[in-house]
Design a protein around this motif. Structure first.
Motif, short mmCIF file in Angstrom:
data_model
loop_
_atom_site.label_atom_id
_atom_site.label_comp_id
_atom_site.label_asym_id
_atom_site.label_seq_id
_atom_site.Cartn_x
_atom_site.Cartn_y
_atom_site.Cartn_z
N VAL A 1 -5.23 -15.18 44.26
CA VAL A 1 -5.70 -13.87 44.66
C VAL A 1 -5.71 -13.75 46.17
O VAL A 1 -5.81 -14.74 46.89
CB VAL A 1 -7.11 -13.57 44.09
N MET A 2 -5.55 -12.53 46.64
CA MET A 2 -5.57 -12.21 48.06
C MET A 2 -6.56 -11.06 48.23
O MET A 2 -6.40 -10.02 47.62
CB MET A 2 -4.15 -11.80 48.50
N LEU B 1 6.10 -11.76 48.89
CA LEU B 1 5.01 -12.74 48.86
C LEU B 1 3.77 -12.15 48.18
O LEU B 1 3.11 -12.82 47.38
CB LEU B 1 4.68 -13.20 50.27
N ALA B 2 3.45 -10.89 48.48
CA ALA B 2 2.28 -10.25 47.87
C ALA B 2 2.44 -10.13 46.36
O ALA B 2 1.46 -10.26 45.62
CB ALA B 2 2.04 -8.88 48.49
N SER B 3 3.66 -9.93 45.89
CA SER B 3 3.89 -9.77 44.45
C SER B 3 3.61 -11.06 43.67
O SER B 3 3.48 -11.03 42.45
CB SER B 3 5.32 -9.30 44.19
N GLN B 4 3.47 -12.17 44.35
CA GLN B 4 3.21 -13.45 43.69
C GLN B 4 1.72 -13.69 43.43
O GLN B 4 1.35 -14.67 42.80
CB GLN B 4 3.80 -14.59 44.53
N PHE B 5 0.87 -12.76 43.88
CA PHE B 5 -0.57 -12.88 43.67
C PHE B 5 -0.99 -12.07 42.45
O PHE B 5 -0.48 -10.98 42.21
CB PHE B 5 -1.33 -12.39 44.90
N SER B 6 -1.95 -12.59 41.70
CA SER B 6 -2.49 -11.87 40.54
C SER B 6 -3.32 -10.67 40.97
O SER B 6 -3.34 -9.65 40.29
CB SER B 6 -3.37 -12.81 39.71
N GLN C 1 -0.51 -3.92 41.05
CA GLN C 1 -1.87 -3.42 41.18
C GLN C 1 -2.47 -3.84 42.52
O GLN C 1 -2.72 -5.01 42.77
CB GLN C 1 -2.73 -3.96 40.03
N VAL C 2 -2.70 -2.86 43.39
CA VAL C 2 -3.29 -3.12 44.70
C VAL C 2 -4.58 -2.33 44.80
O VAL C 2 -4.61 -1.14 44.48
CB VAL C 2 -2.32 -2.69 45.84
N SER C 3 -5.63 -2.99 45.21
CA SER C 3 -6.90 -2.31 45.44
C SER C 3 -7.22 -2.34 46.93
O SER C 3 -6.66 -3.13 47.68
CB SER C 3 -8.03 -2.98 44.63
#
Length: 180
Positions: free
Chosen positions: A5-6, A25-30, A48-50
């Motif tokens: 997670v980021m 790179l961001a797409s590799q985070f849940s 899904q970005v919050s």
């Protein structure tokens, strides 16, 4: 299966040519959580970005601050992400301290990022005999030397806001037009 997670990320500004890599790179985070709209737009391809804000401010407690060995004027000047040169920033620091009529022994210098936040001070420390340098490792162990009544001169957003949250005042210096 492990999840990565980021949270609380500020991804902007970023060079145009680096945007595809950052999206990948961001797409590799849940979970991708960012602190501002430009970062959300940039990471938007990651799914899904919050956007809940800066996670630096979750759990600010009094024990994050040291209560001993404090100086009246605190400095935190970075040498990365500058639109100006390090020598120009060092000259600005000396001019400001002179204008404020600050004596060197009143000065504390905070290192927010190891080595990066020592470069400006390294250029002027001979002009500031008696100034106190607080390395990052000491801040982690003993707390941020920030207290009510201090005056801060800082280019580091987080350090400046942490000091202000504990009652310090001062000047936040913008050194990168991408952050204005």
């Amino acid at each position: 299966v492990m999840r990565a997670v980021m949270t609380g990320q500020g991804l902007w500004p970023v060079a145009d040519e680096a945007q595809p890599l950052l999206r990948n790179l961001a797409s590799q985070f849940s979970v991708v959580d960012v602190r501002d709209e430009p970062s959300a737009e940039l990471a938007g391809g990651a799914g899904q970005v919050s956007m809940t804000g800066d996670d630096m401010f979750f759990g600010i407690e009094p024990d994050l601050y040291r209560t001993d060995d404090l100086r009246e004027v605190m400095i935190c000047l970075q040498s990365d992400l500058l639109d100006v040169t390090v020598p120009a920033l060092a000259g600005f620091l000396l001019d400001t301290l002179r204008e404020w009529d600050v004596h060197p022994e009143q000065v504390g210098v905070v290192e927010g990022i190891p080595r990066v936040d020592r470069e400006v001070f390294a250029l002027v420390e001979h002009d500031l005999p008696g100034a106190r340098f607080y390395p990052f490792s000491e801040i982690i162990d003993s707390g941020l030397p920030a207290a009510a009544g201090q005056r801060w001169l800082s280019t580091r957003f987080h350090m400046h806001l942490m000091a202000a949250a504990n009652g310090a005042h001062g000047v936040a210096v913008s050194i990168n037009s991408g952050y204005d």
